[in-house]
Design an enzyme around this catalytic site. Structure first.
Site, PDB file in Angstrom:
ATOM      1  N   ASP A 212       0.839  -1.193   0.000  1.00  0.00           N
ATOM      2  CA  ASP A 212       0.000   0.000   0.000  1.00  0.00           C
ATOM      3  C   ASP A 212       0.879   1.249   0.000  1.00  0.00           C
ATOM      4  OD1 ASP A 212      -2.772   1.141   0.459  1.00  0.00           O
ATOM      5  OD2 ASP A 212      -1.753   1.940   2.225  1.00  0.00           O
ATOM      6  N   GLU A 280       1.753  -0.155  -4.904  1.00  0.00           N
ATOM      7  CA  GLU A 280       0.791   0.866  -5.323  1.00  0.00           C
ATOM      8  C   GLU A 280       1.489   2.217  -5.326  1.00  0.00           C
ATOM      9  OE1 GLU A 280      -3.418   2.847  -3.786  1.00  0.00           O
ATOM     10  OE2 GLU A 280      -1.858   2.261  -2.366  1.00  0.00           O
TER      11      GLU A 280
END
Length: 560
Positions: A212, A280
């Site tokens: 993330d 990401e």
């Protein structure tokens, strides 16, 4: 417990398994509830793994299931090495891994390393005073002489990225919610602790990670102000247009060069396990460039994805060409992972207002692009964005910016497995978000019984990709456009595949290789299966059978 080094021996033989892989994202709260509490869980995933295996995907990515107060639904972690009781237990995670591996599916989990919950024990100790052992584990800073925050950095969720803490009489940094303080990666002990988290899950059989906000890990140590971003460079790829976050060039609050050293350490931890990671990259201006930096060579991350195809507007032929050319320029030594939908954006069926046949075209296109692929749960069913009433909203992002931005709940509503009741087979209780009534007739069970359903098209497209190395791992000759037609050639060894896609509303005349002229009809025209000598391809309007020359080379033609 047997370590992954032993358990995963067979699956870890191919350390390049991630290259060209198709990864299915599971949002566990909304996938399958096994105990009737209205919230999906790990045993629910175990129950549905045969369905996932039937799609032919290589791996699953499970969004966070760690201990958490759930203010950001698991992306605020209070204990990295345990399962939140609402999702089950560590034994249930072991069952997911065991079942997935038996079905030939690898398991990737979502590691949220840039920040924790303010209820994490690390933060509780860090905020106690300025002299404890973890005093520097988070980003703390003194106020300016007038008491205001140390700089102008903004939070993606609105307002300043700094929150005053009376215990230390200092501000702490939070790129997201106030309850999500940022870890200080300039502190070596923090990096070591997070690498130990990765080892913990690898030793339980995890095959890799979705990382993330991978470019948010490290901040500028001097805490310099971000410069303003000219209006013409602003876009709503990362944050909605109503969010002032778009008014800054985030030069110092993220994207720092020191991040590369940490990523090399993480890659070294993963290597003995044959594990892989997809990062990401959250940046509206430099996403592709950062993707190229973070995946270059063989000692950083294997894959990253940026937000180019997660944007609001349906990609035109020119846009697709521009993105792919940019990738060739700035990430030619790296590896992209493409996605059209995920848990943070409106589902692309609604975002791009796609008719069913257009969804087939885009499904085929993503399977033909160079890179790996992420599919989001329900994408294979063609689910549109659900309309969630304000009183039913759970997402703090949507609540903050309503009604101009309705948040992320519309793409997070429960999966629909069958249509016999309003809950779609997701739960026997009251679902945490309402099941969209318009989703019920699109359930997995209903589509299983319909030969022409989108679900079967996804299976064919995934299978065709896997059985043709030119599509999964091959080179390409550069993506090009003629009018509204995107076309390119993929090659691997003796195999060559020419691909062409009409992404417009009107027919386009196009000369196929060899000089044969054909009319490529719009993507929503009636879908036609063409019989070839070798198989029936339900992938596009025109498909030639494979042909072999005297040297044994193989040529395929796919046009849509």
């Amino acid at each position: 417990m047997t370590t992954a080094l032993a358990t995963n021996t067979e699956m870890a033989i191919d350390k390049d398994w991630w290259r060209g892989a198709v990864i299915y994202q599971i949002y566990p709260r909304s996938f399958q509830d096994s105990n009737g509490d209205g919230i999906g869980d790990l045993l629910g995933i175990v129950q549905r793994l045969p369905y996932i295996a039937s799609l032919g995907v290589d791996a699953i990515w499970i969004s966070p299931f760690f201990m958490s107060p759930m203010k950001d639904f698991g992306y605020d972690v209070s204990d990295y090495c345990d399962v939140d009781p609402m999702f089950g237990s560590l034994a249930d995670f072991d069952a997911v891994v065991e079942t997935a591996h038996r079905l030939g599916i690898r398991v990737m989990i979502d590691l949220v390393l840039s920040h924790t919950s303010d209820q994490h024990a690390w933060f509780g100790e860090s905020r106690a005073n300025r002299t404890n052992d973890k005093a520097d584990w988070y980003v703390w800073a003194d106020p300016k002489p007038d008491g205001t925050p140390p700089n102008n950095w903004l939070s993606i969720f609105g307002g300043s990225a700094w929150q005053w803490d009376a215990r230390r009489e200092q501000y702490y940094m939070h790129n997201f919610l106030v309850s999500q303080p940022d870890l200080n990666f300039h502190e070596p002990q923090v990096q070591d602790a997070l690498l130990d988290v990765a080892r913990f899950w690898l030793n339980r059989g995890c095959d890799g990670f979705r990382l993330d906000t991978i470019n948010f890990y490290i901040h500028d140590a001097q805490l310099r102000d971000n410069p303003p971003l000219p209006p013409e460079k602003r876009n709503a790829t990362i944050a909605p247009s109503v969010n002032p976050y778009n008014h800054q060039e985030h030069l110092y609050s993220k994207n720092q060069p020191e991040n590369l050293a940490f990523l090399r350490k993480l890659r070294a931890v993963m290597e003995p396990y044959g594990a892989a990671a997809v990062g990401e990259v959250g940046d509206a201006q430099l996403g592709l460039e950062i993707m190229g930096q973070y995946t270059a060579g063989d000692d950083l991350m294997q894959m990253c994805y940026a937000f180019e195809f997660l944007a609001k507007d349906q990609p035109t032929a020119k846009r697709i060409v521009d993105v792919m050319h940019r990738v060739d320029d700035v990430a030619g030594d790296g590896w992209a992972c493409w996605a059209f939908s995920n848990h943070d954006v409106m589902r692309h069926a609604s975002r791009w207002d796609l008719r069913p046949a257009a969804q087939r075209m885009f499904a085929t296109l993503i399977m033909c692009l160079r890179g790996s692929v992420c599919l989001y749960q329900g994408e294979e069913l063609g689910l549109p964005e659900a309309d969630v009433a304000f009183e039913d909203l759970q997402d703090p992002y949507g609540i903050e910016f309503w009604p101009e931005f309705k948040g992320r709940d519309g793409c997070r509503t429960p999966m629909v497995w069958e249509q016999s009741n309003q809950n779609g087979g997701f739960t026997a209780g009251k679902p945490w978000l309402p099941v969209a009534t318009e989703h019920l007739h699109m359930s997995a069970a209903a589509q299983e019984d319909e030969p022409g359903a989108l679900l079967h098209h996804y299976r064919k497209a995934i299978s065709f990709r896997h059985t043709h190395p030119a599509l999964s791992i091959g080179a390409h000759d550069g993506v090009k456009a003629k009018g509204d037609v995107v076309y390119f050639t993929r090659t691997e060894g003796s195999q060559t595949i020419f691909c062409a896609f009409n992404v417009s509303e009107t027919p386009s005349d196009f000369d196929l290789p060899g000089g044969a002229g054909h009319q490529l009809v719009p993507s929503w025209a009636a879908h036609i299966h063409l019989q070839t000598e070798d198989c029936t391809l339900g992938l596009g309007r025109y498909a030639s059978r494979s042909s072999h020359n005297s040297k044994g080379s193989e040529t395929w033609l796919i046009c849509y």
